[in-house]
Structure formats: structure tokens, C-alpha cells
Write a protein that holds these residues in place. Sequence first.
Motif, PDB file in Angstrom:
ATOM      1  N   GLY A 214     102.080  -5.158 -56.624  1.00 56.29           N
ATOM      2  CA  GLY A 214     102.058  -3.711 -56.427  1.00 56.29           C
ATOM      3  C   GLY A 214     101.254  -3.061 -57.528  1.00 56.29           C
ATOM      4  O   GLY A 214     100.338  -3.668 -58.099  1.00 56.29           O
ATOM      5  N   TYR A 215     101.588  -1.826 -57.889  1.00 54.37           N
ATOM      6  CA  TYR A 215     100.773  -1.071 -58.835  1.00 54.37           C
ATOM      7  C   TYR A 215     101.313  -1.143 -60.253  1.00 54.37           C
ATOM      8  O   TYR A 215     102.518  -1.064 -60.488  1.00 54.37           O
ATOM      9  N   TRP A 216     100.379  -1.329 -61.175  1.00 56.27           N
ATOM     10  CA  TRP A 216     100.672  -1.199 -62.600  1.00 56.27           C
ATOM     11  C   TRP A 216     100.063   0.117 -63.059  1.00 56.27           C
ATOM     12  O   TRP A 216      98.917   0.443 -62.711  1.00 56.27           O
ATOM     13  N   VAL A 217     100.829   0.904 -63.825  1.00 54.67           N
ATOM     14  CA  VAL A 217     100.380   2.225 -64.245  1.00 54.67           C
ATOM     15  C   VAL A 217     100.421   2.289 -65.765  1.00 54.67           C
ATOM     16  O   VAL A 217     101.505   2.404 -66.354  1.00 54.67           O
ATOM     17  N   PRO A 218      99.277   2.178 -66.435  1.00 57.48           N
ATOM     18  CA  PRO A 218      99.293   2.296 -67.897  1.00 57.48           C
ATOM     19  C   PRO A 218      99.849   3.644 -68.328  1.00 57.48           C
ATOM     20  O   PRO A 218      99.515   4.681 -67.763  1.00 57.48           O
ATOM     21  N   GLY A 219     100.739   3.599 -69.303  1.00 59.61           N
ATOM     22  CA  GLY A 219     101.382   4.823 -69.770  1.00 59.61           C
ATOM     23  C   GLY A 219     102.700   5.115 -69.108  1.00 59.61           C
ATOM     24  O   GLY A 219     103.388   6.054 -69.501  1.00 59.61           O
ATOM     25  N   SER A 220     103.085   4.309 -68.090  1.00 60.52           N
ATOM     26  CA  SER A 220     104.369   4.505 -67.417  1.00 60.52           C
ATOM     27  C   SER A 220     105.360   3.432 -67.863  1.00 60.52           C
ATOM     28  O   SER A 220     105.152   2.249 -67.582  1.00 60.52           O
ATOM     29  N   PRO A 221     106.441   3.817 -68.550  1.00 61.11           N
ATOM     30  CA  PRO A 221     107.429   2.824 -68.983  1.00 61.11           C
ATOM     31  C   PRO A 221     108.017   2.019 -67.823  1.00 61.11           C
ATOM     32  O   PRO A 221     108.408   0.870 -68.004  1.00 61.11           O
ATOM     33  N   ALA A 227     102.881  -5.929 -67.203  1.00 57.21           N
ATOM     34  CA  ALA A 227     101.887  -6.332 -68.191  1.00 57.21           C
ATOM     35  C   ALA A 227     102.354  -7.518 -69.028  1.00 57.21           C
ATOM     36  O   ALA A 227     101.551  -8.095 -69.776  1.00 57.21           O
ATOM     37  N   ARG A 228     103.622  -7.904 -68.920  1.00 57.61           N
ATOM     38  CA  ARG A 228     104.134  -9.040 -69.697  1.00 57.61           C
ATOM     39  C   ARG A 228     103.764 -10.382 -69.075  1.00 57.61           C
ATOM     40  O   ARG A 228     103.912 -11.429 -69.707  1.00 57.61           O
ATOM     41  N   PHE A 229     103.292 -10.371 -67.835  1.00 60.87           N
ATOM     42  CA  PHE A 229     102.913 -11.623 -67.173  1.00 60.87           C
ATOM     43  C   PHE A 229     101.469 -11.963 -67.540  1.00 60.87           C
ATOM     44  O   PHE A 229     100.569 -11.130 -67.425  1.00 60.87           O
ATOM     45  N   ASN A 230     101.262 -13.219 -67.970  1.00 59.48           N
ATOM     46  CA  ASN A 230      99.893 -13.622 -68.253  1.00 59.48           C
ATOM     47  C   ASN A 230      99.171 -13.989 -66.956  1.00 59.48           C
ATOM     48  O   ASN A 230      99.769 -13.966 -65.881  1.00 59.48           O
ATOM     49  N   ALA A 231      97.899 -14.294 -67.050  1.00 56.52           N
ATOM     50  CA  ALA A 231      97.057 -14.571 -65.875  1.00 56.52           C
ATOM     51  C   ALA A 231      97.109 -13.402 -64.889  1.00 56.52           C
ATOM     52  O   ALA A 231      97.081 -13.586 -63.675  1.00 56.52           O
ATOM     53  N   LEU A 232      97.179 -12.177 -65.435  1.00 61.26           N
ATOM     54  CA  LEU A 232      97.274 -10.974 -64.614  1.00 61.26           C
ATOM     55  C   LEU A 232      95.891 -10.370 -64.405  1.00 61.26           C
ATOM     56  O   LEU A 232      95.084 -10.292 -65.339  1.00 61.26           O
TER      57      LEU A 232
END
Length: 287
Positions: A214-221, A227-232
Amino acid sequence: MRHTLPIAPQFYVTAPQPCPYLEGQMERKLFTALQGDHAGAMNDSLSKQGFRRSQNVLYRPSCAECSACLSARIRVADFSPRRSMRRILKRNAALRREATSPWATEAQFDLFRRYLDSRHADGGMADMDVFEFAAMVEETPVRSRVVEYTAPSESDPGRRELAAVCLTDVLDDGLSLVYSFFEPTRASDSLGTYMILDHIELARSVNLPYVYLGYWVPGSPKMDYKARFNALEVYFKGEWRDMRNPDDFTGATHPLAVQPIAEQVARIRFPETMPSTVRVPPGRNRP
């Protein structure tokens, strides 16, 4: 004899509404209906271009003054769990996975309600009733599965209880986690992270290269955990890019940084079997 005429995809735009992730921003979505003989191919193709499925609709954020929402996926072959994730796997070793057809049950809905009431009581799904829940699970024109996780009952170890559920689409290049929820009293078990880890193993077992988050939103807790998963990888400016440093993908908030809707639609790639002409009618308040 009946003949099915090809129908070109039509795209719509939702009316602006407050963003659930970034304070002070307004959210808008570009969407199209997912139906007919090409539904599976459309889901496969547009998922690779940052779209997500909600029942019989494919949508992608298309905000007028922000482009912070980025579709995220994990490269299964390159992923290796961190030490904390290995602890989560060990902590949940007693869970048992069962993938079933997309059919809603009372046990699922009861768990869903407990999850919402505990964690998202003021969210957009807070008022969802059993019929709307059944529609969310069952109204799918593509290949979907309900992945249930059960645990031994504390009061009766011989009986198993539903601990977590994930509605998952099977794409031609991966598994897409459409929506997941879990027993709120087991929050310390990190079941949300566990389901992602288990889907990575499930994708690996059937040789699918990606798990879509789904969506990752920088700045959203709310979205930090992805973001903790590698190979992202994130879908950024029309292509998938490695996310080695989250700070490299801060959301642009200048109006000139966002492409007009017509240009966005013109850049969408469709399956070869789909009609190439698309329309962008006036906005509607969906999905």
C-alpha cells in the motif's frame, strides 16, 4: 449471439477532503472501475503503477498540491528480516495460517470491530456495519484470498481462535495486502508486522517477486513501520526506486510539482488487450 464490446477505462477524481495522514493537507484520488473480462489484467498492470484496489475500484492519490503518498513494495528475493523481526516471528510461532476464498464470516467481523474500536475509533471505517464489511471482503472481481491466522485459545489450548486476518490480492508479480486487522489485546505481539513477514514467505514459496504494502507517506507516523523493511521500493515520479534513505522521498507540496490529471491519465500504461482510448469525466465523490 451476444458480443461484448470493448469499453475504454474511464477515470474520475474525488472531491477534496482532509488528508488522514498529513495535517493541513487535502486529499484527492484518481480512480477507475475494475470490472469485466480485463479486471485481473487491469489490477496487475495498474498495481505496478502505484494504484490500489478497494472492492471494484482502482485508485491512486492525485492531490492538487501534494505528492507525498508513495506506493511501496518489498523485493522478496532481497529481503532479510532484522533481529527485531526475527523475534516477532519467534513470538508468533504458534500461529497457523489458512488462506481461503474471499468470504466474510461473523468471527472476522467481530475481530474487525474490536480492532477498529481499539485502534481506529475515529477513522473513516469506524461506522462500517456487517454488510459493508462483507462487501469489502467479497466484492472483488480479481483473484483474492482471505488469509486467516489462528492461535491456541488461552482457556482451551485444544481450540484455536482467530487472531489476525488479511485480505490479499494475488497479482501476476506478487501479493498485495489490501487490508489487515488483528486482535487488539495482542498488540505487543506486533501482528501487523508478522503478517507482512508471513506474506513475504508465502510469496517466496510460490515464486512471486514482490509483496505490495500500500502507500508509504513520509512524515506520517502511521506509516513509519513500512520504512523498517529492507529491500523496499517506492513508486516515485513514474518508476520504482530503492528506498535506502527515507529522507530522499519527502513529499512535494508545491502546486507546480503535481501533474495535471489529464497528463497523469495519459501516462498510464494499460494491458495490451485493453482499449487504448481513455476518458476523464468530471469528478465524482468516489471511492
